[in-house]
Design a protein around this motif. Structure first.
Motif, PDB file in Angstrom:
ATOM      1  N   THR A 125       0.842  -1.190   0.000  1.00  0.00           N
ATOM      2  CA  THR A 125       0.000   0.000   0.000  1.00  0.00           C
ATOM      3  C   THR A 125       0.875   1.236   0.000  1.00  0.00           C
ATOM      4  O   THR A 125       2.076   1.178   0.220  1.00  0.00           O
ATOM      5  CB  THR A 125      -0.914   0.043   1.238  1.00  0.00           C
ATOM      6  N   SER A 126       0.235   2.357  -0.247  1.00  0.00           N
ATOM      7  CA  SER A 126       0.889   3.661  -0.078  1.00  0.00           C
ATOM      8  C   SER A 126      -0.104   4.633   0.532  1.00  0.00           C
ATOM      9  O   SER A 126      -0.020   5.831   0.326  1.00  0.00           O
ATOM     10  CB  SER A 126       1.403   4.181  -1.427  1.00  0.00           C
ATOM     11  N   THR A 127      -1.072   4.090   1.274  1.00  0.00           N
ATOM     12  CA  THR A 127      -2.131   4.895   1.865  1.00  0.00           C
ATOM     13  C   THR A 127      -1.604   5.651   3.076  1.00  0.00           C
ATOM     14  O   THR A 127      -0.976   5.069   3.962  1.00  0.00           O
ATOM     15  CB  THR A 127      -3.311   3.995   2.292  1.00  0.00           C
ATOM     16  N   TYR A 128      -1.880   6.940   3.110  1.00  0.00           N
ATOM     17  CA  TYR A 128      -1.437   7.755   4.240  1.00  0.00           C
ATOM     18  C   TYR A 128      -2.129   7.286   5.513  1.00  0.00           C
ATOM     19  O   TYR A 128      -3.343   7.111   5.548  1.00  0.00           O
ATOM     20  CB  TYR A 128      -1.752   9.221   3.979  1.00  0.00           C
ATOM     21  N   THR A 165       4.837  -0.654   3.118  1.00  0.00           N
ATOM     22  CA  THR A 165       4.115   0.541   2.705  1.00  0.00           C
ATOM     23  C   THR A 165       5.094   1.504   2.046  1.00  0.00           C
ATOM     24  O   THR A 165       6.132   1.827   2.624  1.00  0.00           O
ATOM     25  CB  THR A 165       3.457   1.219   3.918  1.00  0.00           C
ATOM     26  N   VAL A 166       4.771   1.948   0.839  1.00  0.00           N
ATOM     27  CA  VAL A 166       5.616   2.924   0.153  1.00  0.00           C
ATOM     28  C   VAL A 166       5.482   4.264   0.875  1.00  0.00           C
ATOM     29  O   VAL A 166       4.386   4.819   0.972  1.00  0.00           O
ATOM     30  CB  VAL A 166       5.218   3.069  -1.328  1.00  0.00           C
ATOM     31  N   ILE A 167       6.598   4.775   1.390  1.00  0.00           N
ATOM     32  CA  ILE A 167       6.553   6.019   2.166  1.00  0.00           C
ATOM     33  C   ILE A 167       7.200   7.190   1.442  1.00  0.00           C
ATOM     34  O   ILE A 167       7.092   8.335   1.889  1.00  0.00           O
ATOM     35  CB  ILE A 167       7.233   5.835   3.540  1.00  0.00           C
ATOM     36  N   PHE A 188      12.563   4.904  -4.607  1.00  0.00           N
ATOM     37  CA  PHE A 188      11.475   4.920  -3.641  1.00  0.00           C
ATOM     38  C   PHE A 188      11.901   4.207  -2.367  1.00  0.00           C
ATOM     39  O   PHE A 188      12.929   3.530  -2.326  1.00  0.00           O
ATOM     40  CB  PHE A 188      10.218   4.258  -4.215  1.00  0.00           C
ATOM     41  N   ALA A 189      11.112   4.414  -1.324  1.00  0.00           N
ATOM     42  CA  ALA A 189      11.384   3.806  -0.016  1.00  0.00           C
ATOM     43  C   ALA A 189      10.139   3.064   0.447  1.00  0.00           C
ATOM     44  O   ALA A 189       9.012   3.547   0.262  1.00  0.00           O
ATOM     45  CB  ALA A 189      11.784   4.864   1.006  1.00  0.00           C
ATOM     46  N   VAL A 190      10.338   1.904   1.055  1.00  0.00           N
ATOM     47  CA  VAL A 190       9.240   1.056   1.525  1.00  0.00           C
ATOM     48  C   VAL A 190       9.446   0.751   2.998  1.00  0.00           C
ATOM     49  O   VAL A 190      10.488   0.198   3.387  1.00  0.00           O
ATOM     50  CB  VAL A 190       9.167  -0.259   0.721  1.00  0.00           C
TER      51      VAL A 190
END
Length: 733
Positions: free
Chosen positions: A52-55, A71-73, A103-105
């Protein structure tokens, strides 16, 4: 009133168990630990493997070894790169575009030890050896320590002051992951994370999640677990439910206890209360549930190490009436046998547990604790105490029947088949080492040893290791991108370092057919384009003619660049060719704090994606970056009195461009030269001077007149770190 409750199937700690804790120790623990205001719901079994990448989405705490999506941050925009190919032997020139992303996870809200395999869209991205199947500029794991620094890539993009260290959060950073294999988008990733070495104890897990407020002994261990939820109770609920744990309070505080199956003390008989304060009590009540209220099938969903930590399911059924089926999610790592035994145990508990009993006893019943398995006088079977309550001057015990000891499921549970992508190599790695002079602006104070690596079209990179004198290998990072390299097809004759060589050409066959070399105009050459290392000589070429599938003829040569004219006379067939591109080179020793030693040996091994044997390269460090170049314009003029005046012009390793019309900067801590006068191989005189000239007077000439052999003079600049190369001039034969 004091109440202790043993949780039932499907009950979270925030339910009856949480209420019991609140009743025992008051609101302070109740509100501070177990019953904080409900926040974001934690993810359960299947959600841990969906990226996910949900805030605001929750990041689980990982224990043991797990496979999680994370989670992609943070992410950059896609980076576009243009590639040109073709154009030789009547083929059209093709321009193609590739894309990459950084990207960072976030992986775990708890520190981890390492990341092993990584999958992208279900395909293996990183093998068990740490090799990537798709090109990636760099990969970094931040372990989640409380003192971890900000990531340099994120800080460079966002600003150091705006970049958090994400302390306490383990996360992975990808730099320039090539996206061609994934439809030019960031793929869905899953990571095999090793948060702890070996299995983790359930007691230790509970203690860490509760901040040390919950303890326990003999609760068993798990291969791994992803703990999440709105509170501590929510995080521990799957374990409590799965293993039938009881929560008890004693002088040492709260602790979890495994419920037993062996009968202990007997309850009942003379210990039952018949009346209290003259009021008659019913000391014994017994009831039973309907058979169709028990599920006909029970499934346990879990993570299976034999399936690469993907979700597995074990299902147990029972004969008899009923239509209800029940499932239980356990976000923990089990074997297929363990999961099947767990399902069977839960089914047996549900079936036998239809029978319940309530006893009202005297004060001596306080010696029985929740979770104890006891026998009841006059009633067959084993019974577990679920509640113990002081009520109306009597002790009320609520009991549920449990299966008898000794029953066991037959062995043979299977984890099922799993389709795995083969972790195969992408071709052998070819490694080259080069001891380079300073080709960039600026003064260096140590030798510059670079490594370049390449391979076939499927080559993706390699890990580098420095091999010590005793053969031990120490990791020194990874290679850069795939370098253009090959071998000379013909020996290159000696040429001029002061003129463009339009007579000779470099004939080279590259390592792979998809590699290419292109021409460059004067402006591009001035910026450093088409600089290559041929043997030990640095050369630029302005024209490239393709002569075969992977062969080229390079023309318009600029020879002996950066003081390498000394190497023009030592070329041979088969020697190395390397196109020098800064982003394709790494300094394996300097990048990790090591400094190559003058005269020392450097031996590097490269282990690429699935290399059956490491590629190796070695060299003896001559320190070309710190060796002053030889002087130029060496002259000898007769002084008219029988002597000679020897003069020369120095060069500097601190700059190769003559931009101001004045002398180049010195580049050393002092100006000093060593001059040797030779007769054949015999040294007649050795002189050190701090000026770019020396007088060989008539008296000295007369003194040396009797020496046999060719009379010559050699001049070297004495550098801060090394003696320079010699310029030679013959005085007389």
């Amino acid at each position: 009133m004091a109440t202790i409750v043993l949780t039932a199937l499907g009950t979270a700690i925030g339910g009856p168990l949480g209420g019991a804790i609140g009743g025992m120790i008051g609101n302070s623990f109740d509100h501070a630990v177990l019953f904080k205001p409900k926040g974001v719901e934690g993810r359960r079994l299947t959600e841990v493997q969906v990226q996910t990448s949900t805030y605001g989405s929750q990041i689980p705490k990982l224990f043991g070894t797990m496979r999680v999506a994370g989670t992609v941050i943070w992410a950059t925009d896609l980076k576009e790169t243009r590639h040109r190919s073709g154009g030789g032997k009547g083929r059209p020139r093709v321009t193609s575009y590739s894309y990459s992303a950084s990207f960072a996870v976030a992986l775990s809200a708890r520190a981890v030890r390492s990341v092993r395999r990584i999958w992208a869209d279900g395909n293996l991205l990183r093998g068990v050896a740490g090799d990537f199947k798709t090109e990636v500029g760099a990969f970094r794991l931040h372990g989640g320590g409380e003192d971890q620094a900000v990531d340099p890539l994120i800080a460079a993009a966002e600003g150091v002051g705006l970049t958090p260290g994400h302390r306490g959060i383990a996360y992975a950073v990808f730099e320039d992951l090539a996206l061609a294999d994934y439809g030019n988008r960031i793929p869905s990733l899953t990571f095999e994370v090793e948060a702890d070495e070996g299995a983790v104890s359930v007691a230790g897990l509970a203690a860490e999640l509760s901040g040390g407020m919950l303890t326990g002994e003999g609760l068993g261990s798990l291969g791994g677990m992803a703990a999440s939820g709105a509170d501590v109770g929510d995080a521990l609920a799957p374990l409590v439910e799965a293993f039938g744990l009881a929560l008890v309070a004693d002088d040492g505080g709260l602790r979890l206890r495994a419920s037993g199956t062996e009968g202990g003390a007997a309850v009942g008989g003379g210990g039952l209360c018949r009346s209290v304060n003259g009021r008659t009590l019913e000391g014994f009540e017994q009831s039973g549930g309907a058979a169709d209220g028990v599920p006909v099938a029970l499934s346990v969903r879990y993570y299976d190490a034999e399936r690469d930590y993907q979700a597995g399911v074990q299902r147990i059924g029972r004969p008899g009436p009923g239509r209800l089926e029940q499932g239980m999610d356990l976000p923990a790592v089990l074997t297929g046998e363990e999961a099947r035994s767990l399902a069977a145990r839960k089914m047996g508990m549900a079936w036998t547990g239809r029978a319940t009993m309530t006893l009202r006893c005297g004060w001596d019943a306080l010696r029985h604790a929740p979770g104890d398995v006891v026998t009841v006088d006059g009633v067959p079977g084993l019974w577990r105490i679920e509640e113990r309550e002081w009520e109306a001057m009597a002790v009320r015990l609520a009991l549920r029947r449990v299966p008898g000891a000794g029953a066991a499921m037959p062995a043979g549970a299977s984890s099922g088949a799993v389709v795995r992508q083969a972790d195969r190599p992408h071709g052998p790695t070819t490694l080259m080492l080069a001891d380079l002079p300073p080709i960039r602006d600026g003064l260096v104070t140590a030798p510059v040893v670079v490594a370049a690596a390449s391979g076939g079209e499927g080559w993706r990179g390699a890990a580098l290791f420095a091999i010590g004198a005793t053969g031990e290998a120490s990791p020194v990072g990874r290679t850069a991108g795939r370098a253009v390299m090959g071998r000379l097809d013909a020996a290159l004759p000696e040429g001029s370092a002061t003129l463009i060589d339009a007579v000779h050409a470099v004939q080279v066959t590259l390592l792979a057919a998809d590699m290419e070399l292109n021409g460059a105009d004067e402006a591009a050459l001035a910026l450093g384009r088409n600089l290559c290392l041929v043997g030990r000589e640095l050369i630029q070429f302005s024209h490239a003619v393709q002569t075969g599938e992977a062969s080229f003829r390079l023309e318009g040569l600029r020879r002996g660049l950066f003081g390498t004219e000394w190497a023009m006379a030592i070329h041979e067939v088969g020697e190395d060719f390397l196109l020098l591109e800064e982003d394709r080179l790494v300094e394996p020793l300097a990048a990790y704090g090591g400094v190559p030693e003058m005269g020392g040996a450097v031996r590097i091994a490269a282990v690429g994606v699935g290399d059956s044997e490491p590629g190796e390269a070695s060299l003896t460090v001559t320190g070309e970056a710190v060796v002053p170049p030889s002087p130029v314009h060496l002259t000898a003029r007769a002084d008219g009195a029988g002597g000679w005046t020897i003069g020369w012009t120095r060069r500097s390793r601190n700059g190769w461009r003559w931009t101001s019309g004045t002398d180049v900067s010195l580049g050393e801590d002092r100006e000093e030269y060593e001059l040797r006068l030779l007769a054949g191989a015999d040294e007649l005189r050795r002189v050190v001077t701090d000026r770019p000239f020396w007088t060989y007077d008539a008296a000295a000439v007369a003194e040396d007149m009797g020496s046999a052999g060719e009379r010559a003079v050699e001049v070297r600049q004495i550098g801060s770190h090394a003696l320079g190369r010699a310029a030679r001039l013959v005085l007389a034969g």
